[in-house]
Motif scaffolding. Structure first.
Motif, PDB file in Angstrom:
ATOM      1  N   MET A   1       0.816  -1.213   0.000  1.00  0.00           N
ATOM      2  CA  MET A   1       0.000   0.000   0.000  1.00  0.00           C
ATOM      3  C   MET A   1       0.852   1.265   0.000  1.00  0.00           C
ATOM      4  O   MET A   1       0.409   2.315  -0.422  1.00  0.00           O
ATOM      5  N   GLY A   2       2.086   1.180   0.497  1.00  0.00           N
ATOM      6  CA  GLY A   2       2.938   2.354   0.550  1.00  0.00           C
ATOM      7  C   GLY A   2       3.499   2.575   1.940  1.00  0.00           C
ATOM      8  O   GLY A   2       3.035   1.994   2.927  1.00  0.00           O
ATOM      9  N   ARG A   3       4.515   3.413   2.013  1.00  0.00           N
ATOM     10  CA  ARG A   3       5.181   3.719   3.277  1.00  0.00           C
ATOM     11  C   ARG A   3       4.700   5.081   3.770  1.00  0.00           C
ATOM     12  O   ARG A   3       4.832   6.091   3.073  1.00  0.00           O
ATOM     13  N   VAL A   4       4.155   5.117   4.995  1.00  0.00           N
ATOM     14  CA  VAL A   4       3.558   6.332   5.548  1.00  0.00           C
ATOM     15  C   VAL A   4       4.374   6.810   6.746  1.00  0.00           C
ATOM     16  O   VAL A   4       4.677   6.015   7.651  1.00  0.00           O
ATOM     17  N   LEU A   5       4.700   8.085   6.750  1.00  0.00           N
ATOM     18  CA  LEU A   5       5.364   8.708   7.898  1.00  0.00           C
ATOM     19  C   LEU A   5       4.304   9.424   8.728  1.00  0.00           C
ATOM     20  O   LEU A   5       3.653  10.355   8.254  1.00  0.00           O
ATOM     21  N   VAL A   6       4.128   8.980   9.969  1.00  0.00           N
ATOM     22  CA  VAL A   6       3.169   9.590  10.890  1.00  0.00           C
ATOM     23  C   VAL A   6       3.949  10.483  11.847  1.00  0.00           C
ATOM     24  O   VAL A   6       4.768  10.000  12.635  1.00  0.00           O
ATOM     25  N   VAL A   7       3.687  11.797  11.773  1.00  0.00           N
ATOM     26  CA  VAL A   7       4.404  12.774  12.602  1.00  0.00           C
ATOM     27  C   VAL A   7       3.412  13.353  13.608  1.00  0.00           C
ATOM     28  O   VAL A   7       2.563  14.174  13.264  1.00  0.00           O
ATOM     29  N   GLU A   8       3.513  12.908  14.848  1.00  0.00           N
ATOM     30  CA  GLU A   8       2.550  13.284  15.889  1.00  0.00           C
ATOM     31  C   GLU A   8       3.239  13.162  17.245  1.00  0.00           C
ATOM     32  O   GLU A   8       3.832  12.135  17.559  1.00  0.00           O
ATOM     33  N   ASP A   9       3.146  14.239  18.059  1.00  0.00           N
ATOM     34  CA  ASP A   9       3.827  14.212  19.360  1.00  0.00           C
ATOM     35  C   ASP A   9       3.004  13.530  20.445  1.00  0.00           C
ATOM     36  O   ASP A   9       3.565  13.060  21.438  1.00  0.00           O
ATOM     37  N   GLU A  10       1.681  13.444  20.281  1.00  0.00           N
ATOM     38  CA  GLU A  10       0.851  12.758  21.274  1.00  0.00           C
ATOM     39  C   GLU A  10       0.909  11.253  21.016  1.00  0.00           C
ATOM     40  O   GLU A  10       0.439  10.768  19.989  1.00  0.00           O
ATOM     41  N   GLU A  11       1.494  10.534  21.980  1.00  0.00           N
ATOM     42  CA  GLU A  11       1.772   9.110  21.769  1.00  0.00           C
ATOM     43  C   GLU A  11       0.517   8.302  21.469  1.00  0.00           C
ATOM     44  O   GLU A  11       0.522   7.436  20.579  1.00  0.00           O
ATOM     45  N   LEU A  12      -0.569   8.578  22.181  1.00  0.00           N
ATOM     46  CA  LEU A  12      -1.788   7.804  21.976  1.00  0.00           C
ATOM     47  C   LEU A  12      -2.309   7.964  20.557  1.00  0.00           C
ATOM     48  O   LEU A  12      -2.656   6.979  19.891  1.00  0.00           O
ATOM     49  N   ILE A  13      -2.360   9.209  20.076  1.00  0.00           N
ATOM     50  CA  ILE A  13      -2.838   9.451  18.713  1.00  0.00           C
ATOM     51  C   ILE A  13      -1.878   8.828  17.705  1.00  0.00           C
ATOM     52  O   ILE A  13      -2.296   8.181  16.732  1.00  0.00           O
ATOM     53  N   ARG A  14      -0.577   9.016  17.935  1.00  0.00           N
ATOM     54  CA  ARG A  14       0.431   8.485  17.009  1.00  0.00           C
ATOM     55  C   ARG A  14       0.305   6.966  16.875  1.00  0.00           C
ATOM     56  O   ARG A  14       0.276   6.422  15.766  1.00  0.00           O
ATOM     57  N   GLU A  15       0.209   6.286  17.989  1.00  0.00           N
ATOM     58  CA  GLU A  15       0.147   4.829  17.951  1.00  0.00           C
ATOM     59  C   GLU A  15      -1.189   4.322  17.407  1.00  0.00           C
ATOM     60  O   GLU A  15      -1.244   3.310  16.704  1.00  0.00           O
ATOM     61  N   THR A  16      -2.267   5.041  17.710  1.00  0.00           N
ATOM     62  CA  THR A  16      -3.584   4.636  17.199  1.00  0.00           C
ATOM     63  C   THR A  16      -3.641   4.764  15.683  1.00  0.00           C
ATOM     64  O   THR A  16      -4.126   3.861  14.982  1.00  0.00           O
ATOM     65  N   VAL A  17      -3.142   5.887  15.171  1.00  0.00           N
ATOM     66  CA  VAL A  17      -3.112   6.089  13.716  1.00  0.00           C
ATOM     67  C   VAL A  17      -2.199   5.064  13.051  1.00  0.00           C
ATOM     68  O   VAL A  17      -2.557   4.461  12.023  1.00  0.00           O
ATOM     69  N   ALA A  18      -1.032   4.844  13.629  1.00  0.00           N
ATOM     70  CA  ALA A  18      -0.082   3.883  13.063  1.00  0.00           C
ATOM     71  C   ALA A  18      -0.681   2.484  13.003  1.00  0.00           C
ATOM     72  O   ALA A  18      -0.561   1.772  11.991  1.00  0.00           O
ATOM     73  N   LEU A  19      -1.364   2.078  14.076  1.00  0.00           N
ATOM     74  CA  LEU A  19      -1.968   0.743  14.113  1.00  0.00           C
ATOM     75  C   LEU A  19      -3.081   0.600  13.079  1.00  0.00           C
ATOM     76  O   LEU A  19      -3.161  -0.407  12.361  1.00  0.00           O
ATOM     77  N   ALA A  20      -3.926   1.620  12.983  1.00  0.00           N
ATOM     78  CA  ALA A  20      -5.042   1.561  12.027  1.00  0.00           C
ATOM     79  C   ALA A  20      -4.536   1.458  10.588  1.00  0.00           C
ATOM     80  O   ALA A  20      -5.066   0.683   9.778  1.00  0.00           O
ATOM     81  N   LEU A  21      -3.495   2.222  10.260  1.00  0.00           N
ATOM     82  CA  LEU A  21      -2.950   2.187   8.901  1.00  0.00           C
ATOM     83  C   LEU A  21      -2.207   0.890   8.630  1.00  0.00           C
ATOM     84  O   LEU A  21      -2.267   0.342   7.525  1.00  0.00           O
ATOM     85  N   ALA A  22      -1.501   0.382   9.653  1.00  0.00           N
ATOM     86  CA  ALA A  22      -0.790  -0.879   9.483  1.00  0.00           C
ATOM     87  C   ALA A  22      -1.763  -2.018   9.196  1.00  0.00           C
ATOM     88  O   ALA A  22      -1.482  -2.910   8.386  1.00  0.00           O
ATOM     89  N   GLU A  23      -2.923  -1.978   9.839  1.00  0.00           N
ATOM     90  CA  GLU A  23      -3.933  -3.018   9.608  1.00  0.00           C
ATOM     91  C   GLU A  23      -4.498  -2.959   8.188  1.00  0.00           C
ATOM     92  O   GLU A  23      -5.036  -3.944   7.689  1.00  0.00           O
ATOM     93  N   GLU A  24      -4.363  -1.786   7.543  1.00  0.00           N
ATOM     94  CA  GLU A  24      -4.826  -1.633   6.161  1.00  0.00           C
ATOM     95  C   GLU A  24      -3.734  -1.981   5.147  1.00  0.00           C
ATOM     96  O   GLU A  24      -3.941  -1.850   3.947  1.00  0.00           O
TER      97      GLU A  24
END
Length: 236
Positions: A1-24
């Motif tokens: 699907m592609g390589r995504v760089l998630v730039v977010e200082d709030e750990e909860l948001i960063r990890e939630t977004v990363a997990l959701a995209l990884a599952e896709e």
């Protein structure tokens, strides 16, 4: 699907977004501050070992430590990096969105947001850029070892970029649009300099010589830009 760089200082948001995209099916790279993200994005040009090549999409928070998201976006565009950028921000006014888009972001999503919408926007951005890349590729002109990209004003010889002046580029574009057609000096002047050009048409000879010095292995025995005695010049 592609390589995504998630730039977010709030750990909860960063990890939630990363997990959701990884599952896709996306490959995820994360950064918690502006300087780290900049290093991963642009460090390749400086030979940095921390650079991440082939990033397909950037998801960017605005309120970052070290460097805010707007400055990061501006720097990425200033360096000529053509990667889709989706801003995530708690700042959701119309002016905030306008500023984000004007500094170079491709889309803007206000917090809080739904993961389904985020994923849909990511996919839409990637489709848009893939379509643009295909369009740019089909517009390229090619002749043997020469490739010319009119939309980007760039030309390559055997995959090595040529340093052409604007007039040299236009002459080469003219020739590559009609390989092996013979162009007279006057025709080249009309197409490249314009009908109102008042100078000497021998300026064409000078620019052809300069082009040969950049294109030909032996400019005195040209392989590409050939002289047709009594008529003009042709490509090939």
């Amino acid at each position: 699907m592609g390589r995504v760089l998630v730039v977010e200082d709030e750990e909860l948001i960063r990890e939630t977004v990363a997990l959701a995209l990884a599952e896709e099916g996306f490959e995820i790279i994360v950064a918690a501050d502006g300087p780290t993200a900049l290093e991963k994005l642009l460090g390749a040009a400086d030979g940095s070992k921390d650079a991440i090549p082939d990033i397909s999409l950037v998801i960017l928070d605005l309120m970052l430590p070290g460097m805010n998201g707007l400055d990061l976006c501006r720097l990425v565009r200033h360096r000529g990096m053509d990667v889709p950028i989706l801003i995530l921000s708690a700042k959701g006014t119309e002016m905030d969105r306008v500023v984000g888009l004007e500094v170079g972001a491709d889309d803007y999503l206000s917090k809080p947001f739904g993961m389904r919408e985020l994923i849909a926007r990511c996919r839409a951005l990637l489709r848009r850029y893939q379509s643009k890349a295909k369009s740019d590729d089909t517009s390229a002109l090619r002749f043997e070892g020469i490739t010319l990209h009119p939309n980007e004003c760039r030309a390559f010889l055997n995959d090595v970029e040529l340093n052409l002046s604007p007039k040299e580029f236009k002459i080469l574009e003219l020739f590559m649009g009609r390989p092996r057609r013979v162009w007279s000096r006057d025709q080249i002047i009309d197409r490249v300099w314009g009908y109102d050009f008042m100078g000497d048409n021998k300026t064409v000879d000078v620019h052809i010589r300069w082009l040969r010095e950049k294109l030909e292995e032996d400019p005195s025995k040209p392989k590409y830009l050939k002289t047709v005695r009594g008529f003009g010049y042709r490509l090939g």
